[in-house]
Write a protein that holds these residues in place. Structure first.
Motif, short mmCIF file in Angstrom:
data_model
loop_
_atom_site.label_atom_id
_atom_site.label_comp_id
_atom_site.label_asym_id
_atom_site.label_seq_id
_atom_site.Cartn_x
_atom_site.Cartn_y
_atom_site.Cartn_z
N TRP A 31 89.15 102.83 128.48
CA TRP A 31 90.19 103.64 129.10
C TRP A 31 90.18 105.08 128.60
CZ3 TRP A 31 92.39 98.61 127.31
CH2 TRP A 31 92.32 97.65 128.34
N CYS A 32 90.77 106.00 129.38
CA CYS A 32 90.80 107.41 129.02
C CYS A 32 91.55 107.62 127.70
CB CYS A 32 91.54 108.24 130.07
SG CYS A 32 90.96 108.07 131.74
N CYS B 15 95.48 106.99 127.27
CA CYS B 15 95.97 105.97 128.19
C CYS B 15 96.71 104.90 127.39
CB CYS B 15 94.79 105.33 128.93
SG CYS B 15 95.32 104.00 130.04
N HIS C 226 97.00 101.77 128.07
CA HIS C 226 96.52 100.40 128.24
C HIS C 226 96.09 99.75 126.92
CE1 HIS C 226 97.21 100.70 132.38
NE2 HIS C 226 96.00 100.95 132.84
N CYS D 88 91.99 99.87 136.42
CA CYS D 88 91.78 100.19 135.01
C CYS D 88 92.19 99.01 134.14
CB CYS D 88 92.59 101.43 134.63
SG CYS D 88 92.08 102.91 135.53
N ASN E 278 101.42 102.14 136.39
CA ASN E 278 101.20 103.57 136.14
C ASN E 278 101.46 104.39 137.40
OD1 ASN E 278 98.98 103.07 137.68
ND2 ASN E 278 97.47 103.44 136.07
N GLY F 194 94.58 104.52 139.24
CA GLY F 194 93.84 105.34 138.27
C GLY F 194 92.34 105.26 138.48
N CYS G 269 99.66 107.37 132.73
CA CYS G 269 98.29 107.62 133.17
C CYS G 269 98.10 109.12 133.00
CB CYS G 269 98.10 107.20 134.63
SG CYS G 269 96.46 107.59 135.27
N PRO G 270 97.78 109.52 131.75
CA PRO G 270 97.74 110.96 131.48
C PRO G 270 96.69 111.67 132.33
CG PRO G 270 96.92 109.70 129.59
CD PRO G 270 97.50 108.72 130.55
N THR G 271 95.67 110.95 132.74
CA THR G 271 94.60 111.58 133.51
C THR G 271 95.06 111.97 134.91
OG1 THR G 271 93.02 110.31 132.23
CG2 THR G 271 92.20 111.28 134.26
N PHE G 272 95.87 111.11 135.53
CA PHE G 272 96.29 111.42 136.90
C PHE G 272 97.80 111.52 137.08
CE2 PHE G 272 92.08 109.36 137.40
CZ PHE G 272 91.41 110.46 137.88
#
Ligand code: SF4
Lengths: 277, 379
Positions: A18-19, A22, A24, A53, A123, A127, A202-205
């Motif tokens: 995972w990013c 994240c 998770h 994810c 999230n 993702g 979901c910090p990425t998106f």
């Protein structure tokens, strides 16, 4: 057996896929801690996932693991559990898997009260495919397929679960790890369909597009915005919209599908024997 | 003198023979969704399975039905489902999953007239190519298409046996005619049937569910004490995902090879009059019944016509069909569709014979007369 949470995890595969930031990973170890707390026998435990994810989580467990098709995790789990009721079955899904593409299976698994535990990390978006909106995205959500915001409201997963017949329903956040451990253990122990929704960053998106904050700031947000039932009920509608109602939200004792089916099976057998005589 | 008890003779529907065949083969789990004209299979399974200690569950849709069958199979059950065209379409993704993850199970499709909702109660053979290519990607398929009630029973038993032996889902393509037709059949005594159960790993071995050096690995059930992963992704010997090109390629080759290696065991055909035929009728499923009568009538008139029927649609009997051209100049392929399996017949004969169709796709059974007319036109 003396197992610790690490005995349930394939740590050799870490770092997780995972990013960075994240949540998770937090949820993953919480599930493992709940398994250890309940002394689940890994040989009698099955982790079922779908696609997404969080759907990759099955790779990390030392239990039996089953990585199904998108949205169908609960149907695979139903087959596994109905064929072999002895097994403890945990179904790890995201909001896409759990209540969007798999929405139909979700409500029917709840209605049947199949004795499995759904751990849904929510999230609020897809993702894995790059941040598109899902059926849990709140109205107005900015995502890669809703650049101007969504024109549809999102599901409240816990309300949906309860209305459909789930007999244990709870919600928590990655900040509230102690609560997460406790709720997961309760849910796994519960006889019947149990649902734990873990609000996820979901910090990425999602977090980047909507809250416009970092992973760390997401944790602060979880801390500040999570409220229990008592405080929640005292809030205005507008205030409620910005909060996460957490804790155990519903629990009832009801015979699960298998207990009922076993009784029908006995009757069918007895009838067949009478007919032979 | 000891009187031999006569084997039991019963008037049975094709769908009933399918359900009874499944139970005779050891099926103990059914999941599905009601759909005409397959519903009797679900109804019989719902009544008979609990009586025999098995389990039945009616799912919320066809997709869930197929998923539950796969879940039950890895939980240790012999599982099956039945459907018709629209439901067969919905099941395709998970059928591909079962092929990829090598999960034994049986899928019955009682074909009806399509496309789409079509005519729900009318017969057709329109899903022959869907059975072959309905799910995405390159994949091996085993599919039978019985022509009689007794053959439906026998092929259902065989379908379970092959699925257990090869860890491969097996499709039974019934059609509305054979599914709903009643015939008097002798139900084989249970002790006379050969029943195959999947090989299971021994306790305590270093278990690999997808061993590189085996055509088919034993299959442990969840709860048996062996740990492994099941996924629709390409996977390593333990079942965990991989994208390694060599592994990916070898896995796909092995999946196909395990079916190819057993062609002789899988392919069942029947023929008469083919050695000196000028024209041979190549047929399958319900239309083979009319074709048989047409060939009989033609031969009574002294026409050199042969009959070749395949009960196995996939893998297709290319070699046997190629051999028909040693005598026949023309192969006639009657089908209840616009011409599907005929293309495989053309592939098989590679231009060595003329290949022609006799097609009906209006929801009525093709008649012997219609086929006879085509025979006379072509011979
Ligand atoms: S895309 Fe979002 S949910 Fe997926 S791993 Fe990255 S941060 Fe986590």
């Amino acid at each position: 057996m003396g197992l610790t949470y690490r005995d349930y995890l394939r740590e050799e595969l870490f770092p997780q896929m995972w990013c960075a930031g994240c949540s998770h990973g937090i949820s993953l170890t919480a599930v493992a801690r709940a398994m250890a707390a309940l002394k689940l026998d890994p040989a009698e435990t099955v982790v079922v996932t779908g696609i997404g994810c969080w759907g990759k989580a099955d790779d990390y467990f030392k239990t039996h693991s089953f990585h199904g098709t998108h949205g169908r995790a609960l149907s695979f789990a139903t087959g596994i559990k109905v064929a072999n009721p002895r097994l403890k079955v945990l179904v790890l899904m995201g909001d896409g898997d759990g209540v969007t593409i798999g929405g139909n299976h979700f409500i029917h698994t709840a209605r049947r009260n199949i004795d499995v535990t759904a751990v849904i990390t929510n999230n609020f978006n897809y993702g894995m495919t790059g941040g598109q909106y899902s059926s849990s995205s709140p109205e107005g959500t900015i995502s890669t397929t809703s650049l101007y915001g969504t024109a549809e409201p999102g599901f409240d997963i816990c309300e949906l679960a309860r209305a459909a017949g789930a007999t244990y329903v709870a919600r928590t956040t990655p900040y509230h790890v102690t609560q997460m451990d406790k709720l997961l253990a309760e849910a796994i122990q519960h006889k019947g369909f149990s649902v734990v929704e873990i609000i996820s960053s979901c910090p990425t998106f999602f977090a980047r597009y909507n809250y416009k904050v970092t992973a760390v700031e997401m944790m602060r947000l979880f801390k500040e915005r999570a409220v229990d039932r008592e405080r929640y009920d005292a809030l205005t509608a507008a205030e409620k919209a910005g909060c996460f109602l957490t804790g155990r939200l519903h629990r009832e004792e009801k015979e699960d599908f298998h207990t009922k089916y076993a009784r029908l099976q006995q009757q069918a057998k007895a009838r067949a024997e009478r007919e032979v005589v | 003198m000891i009187l031999q008890k006569k084997p039991e003779s019963r008037l049975m529907q094709g769908n009933e023979a399918c359900a009874e065949g499944a139970i005779a083969a050891g099926a103990n789990f059914y999941a599905g969704y009601p759909i005409t004209p397959s519903t009797e299979i679900a109804e019989i399974a719902a009544r008979r399975l609990p009586e025999t200690g098995g389990r039945f569950i009616q799912m919320e849709d066809e997709i869930g039905g197929m998923a539950a069958v796969i879940g039950a199979a890895i939980g240790g059950a012999k599982a099956f489902t039945a459907t018709s065209g629209p439901g067969f379409s919905l099941k395709q993704e998970n059928i591909g999953y079962a092929i990829m993850a090598e999960i034994p199970c049986v899928i019955v499709n009682v074909q009806r007239l399509g496309p789409s909702t079509g005519v729900a109660t009318a017969p057709a053979q329109g899903d022959v190519m869907q059975a072959r290519w309905g799910t995405h990607g390159d994949h091996p398929v085993i599919a039978f298409s019985p022509s009689s009630v007794r053959e439906t029973f026998d092929l259902t038993v065989k379908a379970f046996n092959l699925s257990e032996k090869l860890r491969q889902p097996v499709i039974i393509l019934l059609d509305e005619i054979v599914g709903h037709m009643r015939e008097n059949i002798i139900v084989p005594a249970p002790e006379s049937l050969e029943i195959v159960n999947r090989e299971r790993p021994a306790d305590g071995v270093d278990y690999k569910p997808y061993a590189d050096d085996r055509e088919v690995s034993p299959l442990a059930s969840f709860g048996d004490g062996h740990f492994f992963n099941i996924t629709g992704l390409f996977h390593d010997e333990q079942g965990f995902p991989t994208t390694d090109p060599i592994r990916v390629k070898n896995q796909l080759l092995r999946l196909h090879q395990k079916v190819e290696n057993h062609r002789d065991e899988i392919i069942i055909t029947e023929e008469f009059g083919t050695e000196d035929a000028v024209l041979t009728v190549v047929c399958y499923g319900c239309s083979a019944r009319s074709a048989r009568q047409a060939v009989k009538l033609a031969r009574e008139e002294g026409l050199p016509v042969g009959f070749f029927r395949t009960a196995t649609i996939w893998p297709f009997p290319y070699e046997k069909i190629a051999a028909l051209t040693r005598s026949a100049r023309t192969l006639l392929v009657p089908e209840m569709n616009m011409g599907q399996l005929i293309a495989e017949v053309e592939r098989a004969v590679k231009g060595r014979a003329e290949v022609a169709g006799a097609n009906r796709f209006d929801g009525e059974l093709i008649t012997p007369q219609e086929i006879l007319v085509r025979i006379k036109e072509l011979i």
